[in-house]
Design a protein around this motif. Structure first.
Motif, short mmCIF file in Angstrom:
data_model
loop_
_atom_site.label_atom_id
_atom_site.label_comp_id
_atom_site.label_asym_id
_atom_site.label_seq_id
_atom_site.Cartn_x
_atom_site.Cartn_y
_atom_site.Cartn_z
N THR A 60 0.83 -1.20 0.00
CA THR A 60 0.00 0.00 0.00
C THR A 60 0.87 1.26 0.00
O THR A 60 2.08 1.21 0.27
N VAL A 61 0.22 2.38 -0.26
CA VAL A 61 0.93 3.66 -0.21
C VAL A 61 1.50 3.88 1.18
O VAL A 61 2.65 4.32 1.34
N GLU A 62 0.72 3.56 2.21
CA GLU A 62 1.20 3.76 3.58
C GLU A 62 2.40 2.88 3.88
O GLU A 62 3.32 3.30 4.59
N HIS A 63 2.43 1.67 3.36
CA HIS A 63 3.61 0.82 3.54
C HIS A 63 4.87 1.53 3.04
O HIS A 63 5.90 1.56 3.72
N LEU A 64 4.78 2.13 1.85
CA LEU A 64 5.96 2.79 1.30
C LEU A 64 6.34 4.02 2.12
O LEU A 64 7.53 4.30 2.28
N LEU A 65 5.36 4.74 2.63
CA LEU A 65 5.66 5.90 3.49
C LEU A 65 6.53 5.51 4.67
O LEU A 65 7.40 6.27 5.10
N HIS A 66 6.29 4.31 5.22
CA HIS A 66 7.00 3.87 6.43
C HIS A 66 8.12 2.89 6.13
O HIS A 66 8.62 2.24 7.04
N HIS A 67 8.50 2.75 4.85
CA HIS A 67 9.54 1.79 4.47
C HIS A 67 9.16 0.38 4.91
O HIS A 67 9.98 -0.36 5.46
N ALA A 68 7.90 0.04 4.68
CA ALA A 68 7.39 -1.27 5.08
C ALA A 68 6.91 -2.07 3.87
O ALA A 68 6.07 -2.95 4.00
N GLY A 69 7.48 -1.78 2.70
CA GLY A 69 7.04 -2.47 1.50
C GLY A 69 7.57 -3.89 1.35
O GLY A 69 7.14 -4.63 0.47
N GLU A 229 11.82 26.36 5.82
CA GLU A 229 10.38 26.56 5.69
C GLU A 229 9.66 25.22 5.68
O GLU A 229 8.61 25.06 6.32
N PHE A 230 10.22 24.24 4.98
CA PHE A 230 9.62 22.91 4.98
C PHE A 230 9.57 22.35 6.41
O PHE A 230 8.54 21.84 6.86
N GLY A 231 10.69 22.45 7.13
CA GLY A 231 10.74 21.90 8.48
C GLY A 231 9.80 22.59 9.45
O GLY A 231 9.41 22.00 10.46
N SER A 232 9.43 23.83 9.16
CA SER A 232 8.49 24.53 10.03
C SER A 232 7.04 24.17 9.73
O SER A 232 6.15 24.46 10.54
N ARG A 233 6.80 23.53 8.59
CA ARG A 233 5.43 23.25 8.16
C ARG A 233 5.06 21.77 8.17
O ARG A 233 3.87 21.44 8.17
N TYR A 234 6.06 20.88 8.15
CA TYR A 234 5.77 19.45 8.01
C TYR A 234 6.61 18.62 8.98
O TYR A 234 7.73 18.98 9.33
N GLU A 235 6.03 17.46 9.37
CA GLU A 235 6.80 16.50 10.16
C GLU A 235 7.93 15.93 9.31
O GLU A 235 7.75 15.66 8.12
N VAL A 236 9.08 15.71 9.94
CA VAL A 236 10.24 15.25 9.18
C VAL A 236 10.67 13.83 9.55
O VAL A 236 11.64 13.32 9.00
N TRP A 237 9.95 13.19 10.46
CA TRP A 237 10.34 11.83 10.85
C TRP A 237 9.09 10.97 11.05
O TRP A 237 7.97 11.47 11.05
N TYR A 238 9.30 9.71 11.21
CA TYR A 238 8.24 8.72 11.29
C TYR A 238 7.65 8.67 12.70
O TYR A 238 8.32 9.03 13.66
N PRO A 239 6.40 8.26 12.87
CA PRO A 239 5.51 7.68 11.86
C PRO A 239 4.70 8.71 11.06
O PRO A 239 4.01 8.33 10.12
N ASP A 240 4.79 9.99 11.42
CA ASP A 240 3.94 10.99 10.78
C ASP A 240 4.66 11.81 9.72
O ASP A 240 4.24 12.91 9.36
N ILE A 241 5.75 11.28 9.18
CA ILE A 241 6.53 12.01 8.20
C ILE A 241 5.64 12.61 7.11
O ILE A 241 4.77 11.93 6.56
N GLY A 242 5.85 13.89 6.83
CA GLY A 242 5.09 14.57 5.79
C GLY A 242 3.78 15.17 6.24
O GLY A 242 3.15 15.91 5.49
N ARG A 243 3.34 14.90 7.47
CA ARG A 243 2.08 15.47 7.95
C ARG A 243 2.24 16.96 8.19
O ARG A 243 3.24 17.41 8.74
N GLY A 244 1.24 17.73 7.79
CA GLY A 244 1.28 19.18 8.01
C GLY A 244 1.01 19.52 9.46
O GLY A 244 0.66 18.65 10.27
N THR A 245 1.17 20.80 9.81
CA THR A 245 1.01 21.28 11.19
C THR A 245 1.78 20.39 12.16
O THR A 245 1.21 19.71 13.00
#
Length: 314
Positions: A60-69, A229-245
């Motif tokens: 799944t897409v989520e598997h790839l997000l977490h390096h679980a493919g 700017e990216f680091g101030s707007r998005y999570e940079v580590w797992y499990p929520d990597i890429g999540r806004g706020t």
């Protein structure tokens, strides 16, 4: 950056009701089609189109997000992003192969783990550059913007966020194509180029791999301002990597021959974000310089720091 783009698309309904649970590869196994996002015909080394592992249909897409493919970078097919010559030879295509051909080659290989059973938090060798390359292909295929970079520029880091398009762009493999704002990279190794049209021994950082294929997992060049700017707007580590706020701390490091970097959210009262990038990598441990930065900067911030009262308008 790729994780943020994927989450934006999922939230906007681009993957349908399943969202991040949507299957990645559109495959038919035992007569059942999984309605996956990408249509890729597997390639077996003998030249027979055949799926190397039926479990590819479960990724799944989520598997790839977490390096679980189910990929392992030092076992089985390993990390195909550094096997351009082997893949091109196996498939009888020019080197370096396209991202689509890299996917075809990998789908003809076995997985190491069942998708979803082992991720990067369980085993660091589950970290998959290939998985994020595939996520980049999903962004390119499903973004209304029409391409990976166009999506980033219109949705992820935009001029309205004080990040002009010129502050980040695609990096290039060969020194002759280096951008005028990009530093030269220093490394110790000379290797055979993976480029058929530039088949000369090269410093490893300038032709030892195909950086253009790595667009979605380290192939961008960017200013420090853009990354902060990216680091101030998005999570940079797992499990929520890429999540806004973002609400969590954490850091993400990256390294190739000739470069080492870290983006770090300290999660302190001032919501401090630290970014450092070097144009040298001086040992086999890609996190060496990033670790030095974290240690020294932490010591500084743990002391008495007085921030300027002036604000910047971007």
């Amino acid at each position: 950056v790729t994780a943020a783009a994927i989450r934006q698309l999922a939230a906007g309904g681009a993957f349908g009701a399943q969202g991040l649970q949507r299957r990645v590869f559109n495959l038919t196994v035992n007569g059942s089609n999984n309605n996956g996002l990408l249509t890729v015909t597997p390639f077996l080394i003998q030249g027979v189109n055949q799926l190397g592992d039926a479990r590819f249909a479960d990724i799944t897409v989520e598997h790839l997000l977490h390096h679980a493919g189910g990929f392992k970078r030092n076992e089985g097919p390993g990390d195909p992003m550094f096997k351009a010559r082997q893949i091109a030879s196996d498939m009888g295509v020019a080197s370096p192969p396209s991202r689509h051909n890299i996917m075809r080659w990998m789908l003809g290989r076995p997985l190491i783990w069942a998708p979803g059973t082992v991720d990067v938090s369980d085993n660091e060798d589950a970290y998959s550059n290939f998985g994020y390359m595939v996520l980049g292909e999903i962004v390119a295929a499903y973004s209304p913007a029409g391409s990976y970079l166009a999506h980033l520029h219109s949705q992820t880091l935009t001029p309205s966020m004080w990040v002009p398009e010129g502050e980040y762009r695609q990096g290039r493999s060969l020194l002759v194509n280096r951008h005028e704002r990009e530093p030269a990279y220093a490394g110790n190794n000379v290797v055979d180029s993976v480029f058929d049209d530039f088949p000369f021994p090269q410093p490893e950082q300038y032709g030892g791999w195909n950086l253009e294929a790595m667009l979605a997992h380290g192939g961008l060049i960017a200013s420090a301002q853009a990354m902060l700017e990216f680091g101030s707007r998005y999570e940079v580590w797992y499990p929520d990597i890429g999540r806004g706020t973002p609400s969590n701390g954490g850091s993400h490091t990256g390294a190739l021959t000739g470069t080492s970097s870290v983006l770090w959210r300290r999660n302190d009262a001032a919501n401090t974000v630290v970014y450092a990038a070097f144009n040298v990598r001086n040992d086999d441990n890609g996190d060496h310089l990033a670790g030095e930065v974290r240690s020294r900067v932490a010591t500084y911030f743990n002391g008495s720091v007085s921030w300027p009262e002036e604000t910047c308008d971007g």
